[in-house]
Design an enzyme around this catalytic site. Structure first.
Site, PDB file in Angstrom:
ATOM      1  N   GLY A 155      36.326  44.681  28.261  1.00 42.46           N
ATOM      2  CA  GLY A 155      36.845  45.990  28.011  1.00 42.46           C
ATOM      3  C   GLY A 155      37.619  46.465  29.026  1.00 42.46           C
ATOM      4  N   CYS A 200      42.658  35.766  28.575  1.00 44.15           N
ATOM      5  CA  CYS A 200      41.314  36.379  28.416  1.00 44.15           C
ATOM      6  C   CYS A 200      40.733  36.162  27.091  1.00 44.15           C
ATOM      7  CB  CYS A 200      41.246  37.731  28.853  1.00 44.15           C
ATOM      8  SG  CYS A 200      39.726  38.511  28.609  1.00 44.15           S
ATOM      9  N   SER A 220      38.021  47.901  37.708  1.00 44.98           N
ATOM     10  CA  SER A 220      39.054  46.831  37.585  1.00 44.98           C
ATOM     11  C   SER A 220      40.020  47.159  36.392  1.00 44.98           C
ATOM     12  CB  SER A 220      38.526  45.301  37.536  1.00 44.98           C
ATOM     13  OG  SER A 220      39.741  44.385  37.059  1.00 44.98           O
ATOM     14  N   ASN A 272      38.773  30.369  33.791  1.00 47.11           N
ATOM     15  CA  ASN A 272      37.729  29.948  32.986  1.00 47.11           C
ATOM     16  C   ASN A 272      38.257  29.548  31.669  1.00 47.11           C
ATOM     17  OD1 ASN A 272      35.484  30.129  34.881  1.00 47.11           O
ATOM     18  ND2 ASN A 272      35.958  32.469  34.716  1.00 47.11           N
ATOM     19  N   CYS A 328      45.427  40.160  26.726  1.00 47.05           N
ATOM     20  CA  CYS A 328      45.929  39.398  28.016  1.00 47.05           C
ATOM     21  C   CYS A 328      45.775  37.995  27.437  1.00 47.05           C
ATOM     22  CB  CYS A 328      45.156  39.860  29.212  1.00 47.05           C
ATOM     23  SG  CYS A 328      45.310  41.430  29.573  1.00 47.05           S
ATOM     24  N   CYS A 342      28.015  43.386  37.051  1.00 50.27           N
ATOM     25  CA  CYS A 342      29.272  43.369  36.365  1.00 50.27           C
ATOM     26  C   CYS A 342      28.961  44.083  35.087  1.00 50.27           C
ATOM     27  CB  CYS A 342      29.824  41.814  36.204  1.00 50.27           C
ATOM     28  SG  CYS A 342      31.372  41.675  35.417  1.00 50.27           S
ATOM     29  N   CYS A 390      33.841  35.187  34.343  1.00 46.31           N
ATOM     30  CA  CYS A 390      34.851  36.124  34.159  1.00 46.31           C
ATOM     31  C   CYS A 390      35.612  35.565  32.690  1.00 46.31           C
ATOM     32  CB  CYS A 390      36.194  36.184  34.854  1.00 46.31           C
ATOM     33  SG  CYS A 390      35.781  36.988  36.601  1.00 46.31           S
ATOM     34  N   SER A 441      44.277  43.577  37.982  1.00 45.17           N
ATOM     35  CA  SER A 441      44.525  42.439  37.570  1.00 45.17           C
ATOM     36  C   SER A 441      45.834  42.150  37.716  1.00 45.17           C
ATOM     37  CB  SER A 441      43.978  42.471  35.874  1.00 45.17           C
ATOM     38  OG  SER A 441      42.467  42.588  36.067  1.00 45.17           O
ATOM     39  N   LEU A 442      46.444  41.587  38.399  1.00 45.44           N
ATOM     40  CA  LEU A 442      47.807  41.259  38.795  1.00 45.44           C
ATOM     41  C   LEU A 442      48.303  40.278  37.898  1.00 45.44           C
ATOM     42  CD1 LEU A 442      50.248  42.557  40.242  1.00 45.44           C
ATOM     43  CD2 LEU A 442      49.821  40.944  42.058  1.00 45.44           C
ATOM     44  N   GLU A 484      27.321  42.589  26.982  1.00 45.33           N
ATOM     45  CA  GLU A 484      26.813  41.825  28.004  1.00 45.33           C
ATOM     46  C   GLU A 484      26.988  42.252  29.354  1.00 45.33           C
ATOM     47  OE1 GLU A 484      26.591  37.306  26.028  1.00 45.33           O
ATOM     48  OE2 GLU A 484      28.181  37.675  27.352  1.00 45.33           O
ATOM     49  N   CYS A 505      38.257  44.555  23.309  1.00 42.52           N
ATOM     50  CA  CYS A 505      39.291  45.165  24.101  1.00 42.52           C
ATOM     51  C   CYS A 505      40.689  45.217  23.410  1.00 42.52           C
ATOM     52  CB  CYS A 505      39.587  44.263  25.459  1.00 42.52           C
ATOM     53  SG  CYS A 505      40.621  44.905  26.631  1.00 42.52           S
TER      54      CYS A 505
HETATM   55  N1  SAH Z   1      39.785  44.951  31.650  1.00 39.35           N
HETATM   56  C1  SAH Z   1      39.706  44.935  33.037  1.00 39.35           C
HETATM   57  C2  SAH Z   1      38.482  44.602  33.563  1.00 39.35           C
HETATM   58  C3  SAH Z   1      37.838  43.336  32.640  1.00 39.35           C
HETATM   59  S1  SAH Z   1      38.419  41.908  32.896  1.00 39.35           S
HETATM   60  C4  SAH Z   1      40.927  43.979  33.696  1.00 39.35           C
HETATM   61  O1  SAH Z   1      41.431  43.201  32.849  1.00 39.35           O
HETATM   62  O2  SAH Z   1      41.042  44.186  34.949  1.00 39.35           O
HETATM   63  C5  SAH Z   1      37.987  41.175  34.717  1.00 39.35           C
HETATM   64  C6  SAH Z   1      38.711  40.218  35.378  1.00 39.35           C
HETATM   65  O3  SAH Z   1      38.483  39.163  34.782  1.00 39.35           O
HETATM   66  C7  SAH Z   1      40.042  40.385  35.426  1.00 39.35           C
HETATM   67  O4  SAH Z   1      40.887  40.260  36.741  1.00 39.35           O
HETATM   68  C8  SAH Z   1      40.514  39.589  34.172  1.00 39.35           C
HETATM   69  O5  SAH Z   1      41.807  39.381  34.319  1.00 39.35           O
HETATM   70  C9  SAH Z   1      39.649  38.353  34.621  1.00 39.35           C
HETATM   71  N2  SAH Z   1      39.679  37.219  33.531  1.00 39.35           N
HETATM   72  C10 SAH Z   1      39.777  37.527  32.204  1.00 39.35           C
HETATM   73  N3  SAH Z   1      39.657  36.438  31.449  1.00 39.35           N
HETATM   74  C11 SAH Z   1      39.512  35.400  32.408  1.00 39.35           C
HETATM   75  C12 SAH Z   1      39.480  33.885  32.347  1.00 39.35           C
HETATM   76  N4  SAH Z   1      39.435  33.326  31.352  1.00 39.35           N
HETATM   77  N5  SAH Z   1      39.466  33.256  33.574  1.00 39.35           N
HETATM   78  C13 SAH Z   1      39.281  34.081  34.837  1.00 39.35           C
HETATM   79  N6  SAH Z   1      39.561  34.988  34.933  1.00 39.35           N
HETATM   80  C14 SAH Z   1      39.679  35.896  33.645  1.00 39.35           C
HETATM   81 FE1  SF4 Z   2      41.116  43.302  28.266  1.00 40.99          FE
HETATM   82 FE2  SF4 Z   2      40.943  42.970  30.842  1.00 40.99          FE
HETATM   83 FE3  SF4 Z   2      40.759  40.839  29.021  1.00 40.99          FE
HETATM   84 FE4  SF4 Z   2      43.056  42.160  29.492  1.00 40.99          FE
HETATM   85  S1  SF4 Z   2      41.799  40.943  30.710  1.00 40.99           S
HETATM   86  S2  SF4 Z   2      42.274  41.626  27.613  1.00 40.99           S
HETATM   87  S3  SF4 Z   2      42.354  44.284  29.838  1.00 40.99           S
HETATM   88  S4  SF4 Z   2      39.286  42.678  29.191  1.00 40.99           S
END
Ligand code: SAH
Ligand code: SF4
Length: 416
Positions: free
Chosen positions: A209, A152, A241, A340, A149, A138, A383, A263-264, A125, A145
């Protein structure tokens, strides 16, 4: 409300020719090749050394300034060359399975790519977010992935495969087709749309990813996005990112030169090990050192730190204080992302009031700290919701349909 477009209608811009879908048989695409690969491809269909530079330039222009998706629309390329090119290569767009438009104007496209030897065709997507004065695309870098995390949804899926440079890049080409950012293919030379009128002004690698686990293909695609003789998006308007692949952070600065987002999500290793497990491999100190040394970083080119707001997990004022301490000496801005939620998650989004208090604290310490407004909620485009959630809903749709069919067939049997 969800608006699902009827894909039998023409593209948004009536002047944009309808994309020709790629043939089922896999023919290599010219899209996503760098100039050197393109020159090799042209040589393979008989273009002479003398002509190679001119032809490469010409085709580059058709692909990335004109945005054509049919080799026959390359009007100043001889018919004989077009025929030989079509025998070995394609420039067709991928199949677009679904296009959705949110009530807030956010758009989401579900695209299908061939398997490339890895089982079934794959779907990814891409999301377009229009905002005042800009439009952000985006883009996804992988199907699923490898990382896990815990907050996510993509992290609950396994990695299916990396996207190729073509597949990363074509997400932008499809968006530009659909939004009317490319001129009509028969527009006379010289009458092409200026950069300033475009809908897609920014690209963020924040879809599905981890882009730094697919470095070479992402690099190839982003260098084409930034190429001044093609799509010509400024590198300042492209953001990659990462969850923290430290060795490839320096390479991103040196070899791609785009803006960086990290993504801290946590300010100590103990919590970050849980939320972003790649932290066990490259802990905070190494990550922040890589940020401090990021090539080109300055007050006018700050690193964005993304911080997802998780209720009672990382959202206290002590966390805000620790965050400010951690970022000391790094030209930074903080992007606060309300969490989210997704089915089965153990986390909750912080209270809005708490998010604002957190943002005020960071702001008072001198860091810009916008709260990201969730966009496209009604089409599951926010996100961390990409693909997996639509797939789940499509599965539910299928199950409902199958149940209805079963009931109809039982009713039919009864009637007989
Ligand atoms: N893998 C990369 C880029 C994709 S994720 C990364 O982790 O940076 C893009 C952003 O969305 C990241 O900052 C991730 O931490 C955030 N994200 C993932 N799941 C989320 C959720 N459920 N709610 C809010 N942000 C989220
Ligand atoms: Fe992968 Fe980014 Fe989601 Fe972590 S936040 S699982 S690195 S897509």
């Amino acid at each position: 409300m969800v608006v699902t477009l009827d894909m039998s209608h023409p593209a948004t811009n009536p002047a944009t020719p309808l994309a020709i879908n790629r043939p089922a048989a896999e023919i290599p695409s010219l899209v996503g090749m760098d100039r050197q690969d393109l020159a090799e491809a042209l040589k393979s269909v008989g273009v002479t050394d003398k002509q190679i530079k001119m032809r490469t330039q010409q085709i580059w222009h058709w692909l990335y300034v004109r945005g054509v998706s049919n080799i026959d629309h390359m009007l100043n390329v001889s018919k004989a060359l077009r025929v030989s090119l079509k025998e070995k290569f394609t420039i067709a767009r991928p199949e677009i399975v679904e296009e959705q438009i949110s009530v807030d104007g956010t758009r989401k496209w579900l695209m299908r790519f061939p398997s490339r030897g890895a089982g079934k065709p794959v779907e990814i997507e891409t999301v377009y977010i229009p905002e005042e004065g800009r439009g952000t695309l985006c883009v996804s870098s992988q199907v699923g992935c490898l990382l896990t995390c815990t907050f996510c949804h993509t992290g609950t899926q396994t990695l299916v495969r990396n996207l190729t440079s073509e597949e990363v890049l074509v997400q932008l080409l499809v968006a530009r087709d659909k939004l009317g950012d490319f001129p009509a293919h028969d527009t006379p030379q010289g009458a092409i749309q200026p950069n300033s009128g475009r809908f897609v002004t920014n690209v963020v690698m924040m879809g599905m990813g981890e882009p730094l686990y697919n470095f070479e293909e992402v690099k190839k695609a982003l260098l084409i996005v930034a190429d001044p003789e093609g799509l010509s998006l400024s590198k300042r308007r492209i953001t990659l990112s990462t969850s923290g692949h430290v060795p490839n952070i320096a390479r991103t600065g040196e070899e791609i030169g785009v803006a960086l987002a990290i993504s801290l999500h946590a300010t100590n290793d103990e919590l970050r090990d849980v939320l972003v497990p790649i932290n066990k491999k490259w802990p905070l100190k190494e990550l922040l050192d890589a940020c401090r040394n990021y090539p080109g970083v300055s007050n006018s080119r700050r690193i964005t730190f993304e911080y997802v707001m998780l209720k009672d997990i990382n959202d206290s004022l002590q966390d805000a204080r620790d965050l400010v301490k951690l970022l000391k000496g790094i030209p930074a801005k903080v992007n606060l992302i309300p969490f989210n939620p997704w089915p089965g998650t153990q986390y909750e989004c912080s209270e809005w009031e708490q998010i604002e208090k957190f943002a005020d604290f960071i702001n008072a310490a001198g860091y810009a700290s916008p709260i990201r407004t969730p966009r496209g909620h009604d089409i599951l485009a926010a996100c961390g919701q990409l693909k997996s959630e639509s797939e789940r809903l499509r599965k539910i749709d299928r199950e409902v349909l199958e149940r209805q069919n079963r009931q109809e067939s039982i009713a039919g049997d009864r009637d007989q």
